[in-house]
Design a protein around this motif. Structure first.
Motif, PDB file in Angstrom:
ATOM      1  N   PRO A 140       0.822  -1.209   0.000  1.00 36.35           N
ATOM      2  CA  PRO A 140       0.000   0.000   0.000  1.00 36.35           C
ATOM      3  C   PRO A 140       0.858   1.262   0.000  1.00 36.35           C
ATOM      4  CG  PRO A 140       0.110  -0.913   2.211  1.00 36.35           C
ATOM      5  CD  PRO A 140       0.798  -1.895   1.295  1.00 36.35           C
ATOM      6  N   ASP A 141       0.305   2.300  -0.598  1.00 34.96           N
ATOM      7  CA  ASP A 141       0.944   3.608  -0.539  1.00 34.96           C
ATOM      8  C   ASP A 141       0.497   4.350   0.717  1.00 34.96           C
ATOM      9  OD1 ASP A 141       2.439   3.690  -3.079  1.00 34.96           O
ATOM     10  OD2 ASP A 141       0.437   3.458  -3.945  1.00 34.96           O
ATOM     11  N   VAL A 142      -0.756   4.085   1.116  1.00 38.46           N
ATOM     12  CA  VAL A 142      -1.330   4.694   2.311  1.00 38.46           C
ATOM     13  C   VAL A 142      -2.285   3.690   2.934  1.00 38.46           C
ATOM     14  CG1 VAL A 142      -2.754   6.603   3.202  1.00 38.46           C
ATOM     15  CG2 VAL A 142      -1.215   7.020   1.295  1.00 38.46           C
ATOM     16  N   VAL A 143      -2.361   3.725   4.273  1.00 43.34           N
ATOM     17  CA  VAL A 143      -3.319   2.893   5.002  1.00 43.34           C
ATOM     18  C   VAL A 143      -4.299   3.811   5.711  1.00 43.34           C
ATOM     19  CG1 VAL A 143      -3.611   1.213   6.857  1.00 43.34           C
ATOM     20  CG2 VAL A 143      -1.636   1.046   5.350  1.00 43.34           C
ATOM     21  N   LEU A 144      -5.585   3.526   5.537  1.00 42.61           N
ATOM     22  CA  LEU A 144      -6.652   4.247   6.238  1.00 42.61           C
ATOM     23  C   LEU A 144      -7.240   3.310   7.280  1.00 42.61           C
ATOM     24  CD1 LEU A 144      -8.618   5.815   3.256  1.00 42.61           C
ATOM     25  CD2 LEU A 144      -7.671   7.104   5.141  1.00 42.61           C
ATOM     26  N   CYS A 154      -0.159  10.028  10.087  1.00 44.30           N
ATOM     27  CA  CYS A 154       0.232  11.186   9.292  1.00 44.30           C
ATOM     28  C   CYS A 154      -0.908  12.182   9.159  1.00 44.30           C
ATOM     29  CB  CYS A 154       0.743  10.752   7.925  1.00 44.30           C
ATOM     30  SG  CYS A 154      -0.481   9.946   6.903  1.00 44.30           S
ATOM     31  N   ASP A 155      -2.135  11.730   9.410  1.00 47.92           N
ATOM     32  CA  ASP A 155      -3.279  12.619   9.345  1.00 47.92           C
ATOM     33  C   ASP A 155      -4.418  12.023  10.168  1.00 47.92           C
ATOM     34  OD1 ASP A 155      -4.888  14.826   8.521  1.00 47.92           O
ATOM     35  OD2 ASP A 155      -3.936  14.771   6.552  1.00 47.92           O
ATOM     36  N   TYR A 156      -5.420  12.840  10.430  1.00 51.98           N
ATOM     37  CA  TYR A 156      -6.541  12.445  11.275  1.00 51.98           C
ATOM     38  C   TYR A 156      -7.801  13.041  10.664  1.00 51.98           C
ATOM     39  CZ  TYR A 156      -8.910  11.548  15.756  1.00 51.98           C
ATOM     40  OH  TYR A 156      -9.730  11.079  16.744  1.00 51.98           O
ATOM     41  N   LEU A 157      -8.690  12.191  10.176  1.00 53.10           N
ATOM     42  CA  LEU A 157      -9.906  12.655   9.512  1.00 53.10           C
ATOM     43  C   LEU A 157     -11.134  12.326  10.352  1.00 53.10           C
ATOM     44  CD1 LEU A 157      -9.097  11.443   5.885  1.00 53.10           C
ATOM     45  CD2 LEU A 157      -8.785  13.725   6.841  1.00 53.10           C
ATOM     46  N   VAL A 158     -12.080  13.263  10.350  1.00 55.72           N
ATOM     47  CA  VAL A 158     -13.311  13.097  11.127  1.00 55.72           C
ATOM     48  C   VAL A 158     -14.446  12.713  10.176  1.00 55.72           C
ATOM     49  CG1 VAL A 158     -14.941  14.226  12.682  1.00 55.72           C
ATOM     50  CG2 VAL A 158     -12.506  14.799  12.803  1.00 55.72           C
ATOM     51  N   LYS A 170       7.823   1.966   9.451  1.00 61.22           N
ATOM     52  CA  LYS A 170       7.709   3.330   9.988  1.00 61.22           C
ATOM     53  C   LYS A 170       7.473   4.368   8.906  1.00 61.22           C
ATOM     54  CE  LYS A 170      12.547   4.554  10.060  1.00 61.22           C
ATOM     55  NZ  LYS A 170      13.339   5.634  10.514  1.00 61.22           N
ATOM     56  N   ASP A 171       7.826   4.078   7.653  1.00 61.11           N
ATOM     57  CA  ASP A 171       7.657   5.045   6.567  1.00 61.11           C
ATOM     58  C   ASP A 171       6.286   4.992   5.900  1.00 61.11           C
ATOM     59  OD1 ASP A 171      10.228   5.961   6.938  1.00 61.11           O
ATOM     60  OD2 ASP A 171      11.085   4.584   5.470  1.00 61.11           O
ATOM     61  N   LEU A 172       5.493   3.990   6.234  1.00 69.07           N
ATOM     62  CA  LEU A 172       4.174   3.837   5.609  1.00 69.07           C
ATOM     63  C   LEU A 172       3.197   4.856   6.191  1.00 69.07           C
ATOM     64  CD1 LEU A 172       2.282   2.226   3.741  1.00 69.07           C
ATOM     65  CD2 LEU A 172       1.891   0.659   5.644  1.00 69.07           C
ATOM     66  N   PRO A 173       2.627   5.738   5.354  1.00 69.09           N
ATOM     67  CA  PRO A 173       1.663   6.712   5.872  1.00 69.09           C
ATOM     68  C   PRO A 173       0.367   6.031   6.324  1.00 69.09           C
ATOM     69  CG  PRO A 173       2.467   7.365   3.704  1.00 69.09           C
ATOM     70  CD  PRO A 173       2.921   5.962   3.940  1.00 69.09           C
ATOM     71  N   VAL A 174      -0.036   6.336   7.539  1.00 68.80           N
ATOM     72  CA  VAL A 174      -1.279   5.801   8.098  1.00 68.80           C
ATOM     73  C   VAL A 174      -2.169   6.975   8.470  1.00 68.80           C
ATOM     74  CG1 VAL A 174      -2.335   4.422   9.922  1.00 68.80           C
ATOM     75  CG2 VAL A 174      -0.093   3.770   9.007  1.00 68.80           C
ATOM     76  N   LEU A 234      -2.296   1.028  14.856  1.00 68.41           N
ATOM     77  CA  LEU A 234      -1.347   2.022  14.342  1.00 68.41           C
ATOM     78  C   LEU A 234       0.059   1.735  14.846  1.00 68.41           C
ATOM     79  CD1 LEU A 234      -0.609   4.740  12.961  1.00 68.41           C
ATOM     80  CD2 LEU A 234      -1.359   5.869  15.073  1.00 68.41           C
ATOM     81  N   ARG A 235       0.202   1.442  16.138  1.00 69.90           N
ATOM     82  CA  ARG A 235       1.522   1.119  16.711  1.00 69.90           C
ATOM     83  C   ARG A 235       2.141  -0.094  16.017  1.00 69.90           C
ATOM     84  NH1 ARG A 235      -1.168   1.324  21.437  1.00 69.90           N
ATOM     85  NH2 ARG A 235      -1.215   3.385  22.328  1.00 69.90           N
TER      86      ARG A 235
END
Length: 172
Positions: free
Chosen positions: A51-55, A101-105, A76-80, A68-69
């Motif tokens: 994956p490029d990003v994990v949601l 890397c980000d937090y969406l509501v 450690k480089d994989l954006p979550v 997440l941990r």
């Protein structure tokens, strides 16, 4: 055109369907997971494209922060990106401290989701390209192949080799 591979982990099928539809329409390949265990197993085995990003949903039964941990311990480089319907400043700070890397509501606006994912997939590609180019330069450039006769230039190369590993700026 595939803009990137996204792993999406949410226990609610209707949320998975809605987000997957948005991501697919936005040009992303999406792999869906109902639980953190399935996601971790897939990250470990990773037979296809990584994956490029994990949601991930912060309110997963096994604990979104714990997942997440575990992801960050493996890569450690994989954006979550964490998602939640029950946002608080405290939970956002905790997620970011743990490496999100980000937090969406939720509910997440389609444009917001695509913009955030676009920036993180672009960043990931740029980092990979940078590493590749650095490796190529390292492979192609061999300082021992420089041809010179001057004793002065010999001293310059010696000095350059000594400071090369540091972050210091050098004026020659």
């Amino acid at each position: 055109m595939n803009k990137g591979n996204i792993y999406l982990c949410d226990a609610q099928p209707e949320v998975q369907e809605q987000l997957a539809g948005t991501l697919t329409a936005g040009g992303y390949a999406v792999e869906l997971f109902d639980s953190g265990g399935q996601l971790l197993k897939s990250l470990t085995e990773s037979h296809g494209a990584p994956p490029d990003v994990v949601l991930i949903d912060a309110s997963l039964e096994e604990g979104g922060l714990e997942l997440l941990r575990q992801i960050k311990a493996r890569s450690k480089d994989l954006p979550v990106i964490m998602m939640t319907a029950y946002a608080s400043v405290r939970s956002a700070v905790d997620a970011l401290k743990q490496g999100a890397c980000d937090y969406l509501v939720k509910p997440i606006l389609n444009e917001e989701l695509l913009q955030v994912l676009g920036s993180w997939t672009d960043r990931r590609r740029l980092v990979a390209e940078n590493r590749s180019l650095r490796a190529e330069v390292q492979r192609r450039f061999d300082p021992s192949q420089i041809v010179f006769r001057s004793e002065g230039f010999s001293k310059v190369l010696e000095l350059a080799n000594r400071v090369a590993a540091s972050e210091a700026s050098v004026l020659i």
